[in-house]
Every structure is written in structure tokens, then in C-alpha cells.
Design a protein around this motif. Structure first.
Motif, PDB file in Angstrom:
ATOM      1  N   ILE A  88       0.855  -0.943   0.286  1.00 10.40           N
ATOM      2  CA  ILE A  88      -0.099   0.420  -0.135  1.00 10.40           C
ATOM      3  C   ILE A  88       1.150   1.218  -0.053  1.00 10.40           C
ATOM      4  N   HIS A  89       0.340   2.312  -0.772  1.00 10.71           N
ATOM      5  CA  HIS A  89       0.865   3.444  -0.307  1.00 10.71           C
ATOM      6  C   HIS A  89       0.763   4.234   0.215  1.00 10.71           C
ATOM      7  N   SER A  90      -0.425   4.719   1.194  1.00  6.88           N
ATOM      8  CA  SER A  90      -1.256   5.496   1.640  1.00  6.88           C
ATOM      9  C   SER A  90      -1.353   4.818   3.541  1.00  6.88           C
ATOM     10  N   THR A  91      -1.541   5.521   3.757  1.00 10.00           N
ATOM     11  CA  THR A  91      -2.584   5.252   5.867  1.00 10.00           C
ATOM     12  C   THR A  91      -4.052   5.314   5.775  1.00 10.00           C
ATOM     13  N   GLU A  92      -4.284   6.108   4.732  1.00  8.60           N
ATOM     14  CA  GLU A  92      -5.665   5.680   4.463  1.00  8.60           C
ATOM     15  C   GLU A  92      -6.263   4.091   3.814  1.00  8.60           C
ATOM     16  N   LEU A 152       1.735   6.032  12.885  1.00 13.19           N
ATOM     17  CA  LEU A 152       0.777   4.964  11.987  1.00 13.19           C
ATOM     18  C   LEU A 152      -1.063   5.020  12.580  1.00 13.19           C
ATOM     19  N   PRO A 153      -2.032   5.891  11.857  1.00  9.62           N
ATOM     20  CA  PRO A 153      -3.293   6.207  12.735  1.00  9.62           C
ATOM     21  C   PRO A 153      -4.009   3.854  12.850  1.00  9.62           C
ATOM     22  N   GLU A 154      -4.635   3.575  13.384  1.00  9.11           N
ATOM     23  CA  GLU A 154      -5.706   2.638  13.246  1.00  9.11           C
ATOM     24  C   GLU A 154      -5.063   1.002  12.109  1.00  9.11           C
ATOM     25  N   LYS A 155      -3.788   0.736  12.547  1.00 11.67           N
ATOM     26  CA  LYS A 155      -3.399  -0.552  11.640  1.00 11.67           C
ATOM     27  C   LYS A 155      -5.477  -1.638  11.142  1.00 11.67           C
ATOM     28  N   ASN A 156      -5.911  -1.513  11.998  1.00 13.14           N
ATOM     29  CA  ASN A 156      -7.112  -2.424  11.566  1.00 13.14           C
ATOM     30  C   ASN A 156      -6.579  -3.715  11.697  1.00 13.14           C
ATOM     31  N   ASN A 157      -5.635  -4.086  12.738  1.00  9.37           N
ATOM     32  CA  ASN A 157      -5.705  -5.637  13.076  1.00  9.37           C
ATOM     33  C   ASN A 157      -4.323  -6.148  12.424  1.00  9.37           C
ATOM     34  N   ARG A 158      -3.896  -5.636  11.615  1.00  7.88           N
ATOM     35  CA  ARG A 158      -2.694  -6.409  10.570  1.00  7.88           C
ATOM     36  C   ARG A 158      -1.314  -5.863  10.719  1.00  7.88           C
ATOM     37  N   GLN A 159      -0.265  -6.413  10.226  1.00  9.42           N
ATOM     38  CA  GLN A 159       1.197  -6.122  10.812  1.00  9.42           C
ATOM     39  C   GLN A 159       1.306  -4.998   9.233  1.00  9.42           C
ATOM     40  N   VAL A 160       1.591  -4.172   9.964  1.00  5.24           N
ATOM     41  CA  VAL A 160       2.877  -2.788   8.583  1.00  5.24           C
ATOM     42  C   VAL A 160       4.193  -2.834   8.803  1.00  5.24           C
ATOM     43  N   LEU A 161       4.090  -3.677   7.806  1.00  6.05           N
ATOM     44  CA  LEU A 161       6.141  -3.076   7.545  1.00  6.05           C
ATOM     45  C   LEU A 161       6.506  -2.171   7.128  1.00  6.05           C
ATOM     46  N   ALA A 162       7.530  -1.179   7.695  1.00  6.62           N
ATOM     47  CA  ALA A 162       8.102  -0.192   6.790  1.00  6.62           C
ATOM     48  C   ALA A 162       8.662  -0.485   5.378  1.00  6.62           C
ATOM     49  N   LEU A 163       8.486   0.358   4.372  1.00 15.40           N
ATOM     50  CA  LEU A 163       9.830   0.027   2.882  1.00 15.40           C
ATOM     51  C   LEU A 163       9.623   1.194   2.540  1.00 15.40           C
ATOM     52  N   LYS A 168       9.316   1.515  15.378  1.00 12.65           N
ATOM     53  CA  LYS A 168       8.844   1.169  16.831  1.00 12.65           C
ATOM     54  C   LYS A 168       7.809   2.027  17.467  1.00 12.65           C
ATOM     55  N   LYS A 169       8.840   3.127  17.329  1.00 11.78           N
ATOM     56  CA  LYS A 169       7.757   4.795  18.156  1.00 11.78           C
ATOM     57  C   LYS A 169       6.803   5.026  16.385  1.00 11.78           C
ATOM     58  N   ARG A 170       6.416   4.261  16.014  1.00 15.88           N
ATOM     59  CA  ARG A 170       5.795   5.191  14.776  1.00 15.88           C
ATOM     60  C   ARG A 170       4.959   3.971  14.609  1.00 15.88           C
ATOM     61  N   GLN A 171       4.595   3.282  15.379  1.00 20.21           N
ATOM     62  CA  GLN A 171       3.766   2.032  15.327  1.00 20.21           C
ATOM     63  C   GLN A 171       3.632   0.950  13.962  1.00 20.21           C
ATOM     64  N   PHE A 172       5.268   1.087  13.475  1.00 20.53           N
ATOM     65  CA  PHE A 172       5.687  -0.070  12.629  1.00 20.53           C
ATOM     66  C   PHE A 172       6.040  -1.543  13.095  1.00 20.53           C
ATOM     67  N   ASP A 173       5.700  -3.036  12.904  1.00 19.13           N
ATOM     68  CA  ASP A 173       5.834  -3.705  13.011  1.00 19.13           C
ATOM     69  C   ASP A 173       6.801  -4.845  13.035  1.00 19.13           C
ATOM     70  N   GLY A 174       7.839  -3.516  11.744  1.00 19.91           N
ATOM     71  CA  GLY A 174       8.866  -4.555  10.644  1.00 19.91           C
ATOM     72  C   GLY A 174       9.139  -3.373  10.070  1.00 19.91           C
ATOM     73  N   ALA A 175      10.009  -4.014   9.112  1.00 25.13           N
ATOM     74  CA  ALA A 175       9.985  -3.162   7.937  1.00 25.13           C
ATOM     75  C   ALA A 175      11.197  -4.340   7.338  1.00 25.13           C
ATOM     76  N   ALA A 176      10.864  -3.809   5.486  1.00 27.49           N
ATOM     77  CA  ALA A 176      10.536  -4.749   4.308  1.00 27.49           C
ATOM     78  C   ALA A 176      12.139  -4.059   3.514  1.00 27.49           C
ATOM     79  N   LEU A 177      13.021  -4.932   3.602  1.00 27.97           N
ATOM     80  CA  LEU A 177      14.692  -4.615   3.318  1.00 27.97           C
ATOM     81  C   LEU A 177      14.889  -4.990   1.655  1.00 27.97           C
ATOM     82  N   LEU A 178      14.710  -3.760   0.763  1.00 25.65           N
ATOM     83  CA  LEU A 178      15.658  -4.158  -0.377  1.00 25.65           C
ATOM     84  C   LEU A 178      16.755  -3.613  -0.598  1.00 25.65           C
ATOM     85  N   GLY A 179      17.103  -1.867  -0.815  1.00 30.24           N
ATOM     86  CA  GLY A 179      18.087  -1.397  -0.748  1.00 30.24           C
ATOM     87  C   GLY A 179      19.254  -1.830  -0.465  1.00 30.24           C
ATOM     88  N   ALA A 180      18.692  -1.635   0.926  1.00 26.63           N
ATOM     89  CA  ALA A 180      19.698  -2.088   1.911  1.00 26.63           C
ATOM     90  C   ALA A 180      20.813  -3.129   2.371  1.00 26.63           C
TER      91      ALA A 180
END
Length: 229
Positions: A131-135, A169-180, A192-204
């Protein structure tokens, strides 16, 4: 939770790097090669030790996920929008047949027949989509249990692709949200302070393939330690 996404480009000695990342403890690697056919993905899977299949997800190839007993499927936005096609009636699909233009499985009669129910997300243990927006956190079908939100930080691999998800992040609707997007050792501690459950790494990981395992381990350690800050 730290995922790794394969490079969309061909990488020299990619399979040994993927195997080394899994041996180093990577919990999930997403096989994502836009434009690849089912046969190309299958050839890649055949080169990866089968003991690691339970930690692999694959993009838009549910039949291969079933055949190789992978962790699950990552559904692209295009396929997500066409999901009603994949769950129709009692069509039979075959991993041996595919659409010549898209490389995706098509309803045919072939050697490996599966009911079309296998093309529905609820039939896999893990389902992710981008996804590409918090909405979209509350608008995306709840069958997709893991959402990859991008871009969060400025992209490492794409010039001019700037991050725009900077708040909590706003309400996550009981899903895991990873930062990409742009996640590396300099910023993973912020997530974690922004309520992400983790990250997906590509360029790094793939910017310098020879340092992929070292960079993964460093980022994973920093993610683990961010619980203490």
C-alpha cells in the motif's frame, strides 16, 4: 520483524546470497521479480535448499506457493484488484500453463491441476500486499494480514523516490504493517515509535550484494535493540 525483498534486477550469485541470508536468520524473504514467469520462479526455487521454503513468500504465484509449500503469497496491487477472477467457481488452474503476456497462472487443463480456491488469500497461512498511503490501512481487504507501506524514507535503490510516511501510524485494523522504502541501519530504530511492526529491506541489502548478510544482521540487531530505547 524484518523481511527481505529480492532485487527486481538480476544479481550475480543471487541464490548463494539468498541462502546465506536465510542461514543468518532472515525470517522471511519475499521473492519478487516483476515480469518473471512461473517457470523462472520455479527455476529459482529449485536452487534454494528446501529446508528454507517455509520462510519464503512469492509474488503473484499462488500455485508455486502451494507446490513448494512456501510461507505464503505477496499479492501485487494489480492482482489484488483482480481477485474476484481468481476465486470464481470451480475453475481448474495449472502451474504448467500461464498467460504468455503476464506470466501468471491461467485456467487451463494441465499436468498439475488445482481448484481455483488455491488462488484465494484465505487458503495461505500468510498473505501480504503493498500500500502507499495510511488511508489504505482500513480500506484494504482484511484477508491481507501483512501490509507493506511505502515509501517511508527516501529510497536507496530509486533515485528521486522520496519518503512521505513520517508520522505515527493510525489504526492498523489488526494487521501487521511493515515499512518499505529507504530503511537501513540509520533509521530502523525509528519505526517502533511510529507503530510499525517491522520493515521490508531492499536497497539496504542489494545495493552491495557482497555485504548483504552483514547489513541484514546489523539492521536486525538494531531493530531488536529498539525495544530498549
Amino acid at each position: 520483524m524484518i523481511w527481505i525483498i529480492t532485487s527486481p534486477e538480476r544479481i550475480y550469485e543471487e541464490v548463494p546470497v539468498i541462502t546465506a541470508l536465510l542461514a543468518a536468520g532472515a525470517s522471511r524473504i519475499l521473492l519478487r521479480k516483476p515480469g518473471w514467469s512461473a517457470q523462472q520462479y520455479a527455476a529459482l526455487l529449485e536452487k534454494i535448499p528446501s529446508e528454507y521454503y517455509s520462510r519464503l513468500l512469492i509474488r503473484d504465484q499462488p500455485l508455486l506457493a502451494h507446490r513448494y509449500q512456501l510461507a505464503g503469497v505477496h499479492w501485487s496491487g494489480e492482482v489484488r484488484l483482480q481477485m474476484q477472477f481468481f476465486i470464481l467457481g470451480s475453475n481448474v488452474v495449472s502451474a504448467e500453463g500461464e498467460n504468455a503476456d503476464t506470466g501468471k497462472a491461467a485456467p487451463v487443463t494441465g499436468q498439475e491441476k488445482l481448484p481455483s480456491r488455491y488462488l484465494s488469500p484465505e487458503n495461505f497461512k500468510e498473505n501480504s500486499t503493498g500500500i502507499h498511503s495510511t488511508e489504505e490501512l482500513t480500506l484494504t481487504d482484511t484477508r491481507f494480514r501483512t501490509l507493506l507501506l511505502s515509501p517511508v524514507f527516501n529510497s536507496i535503490s530509486k533515485t528521486g523516490y522520496y519518503g512521505r510516511q513520517m508520522g505515527v501510524l493510525p489504526e492498523k485494523n489488526n494487521r501487521q504493517v511493515l515499512a518499505l522504502g529507504g530503511v537501513d541501519h540509520t533509521n530502523v530504530h525509528l519505526l517502533k515509535k511510529r507503530q510499525f511492526d517491522g520493515a521490508a529491506l531492499l536497497g539496504a541489502i542489494w545495493k552491495i550484494p557482497a555485504q548483504a548478510v552483514e547489513n541484514y544482521c546489523r539492521i536486525q540487531e538494531l531493530w531488536n535493540r529498539s525495544d530498549l530505547t
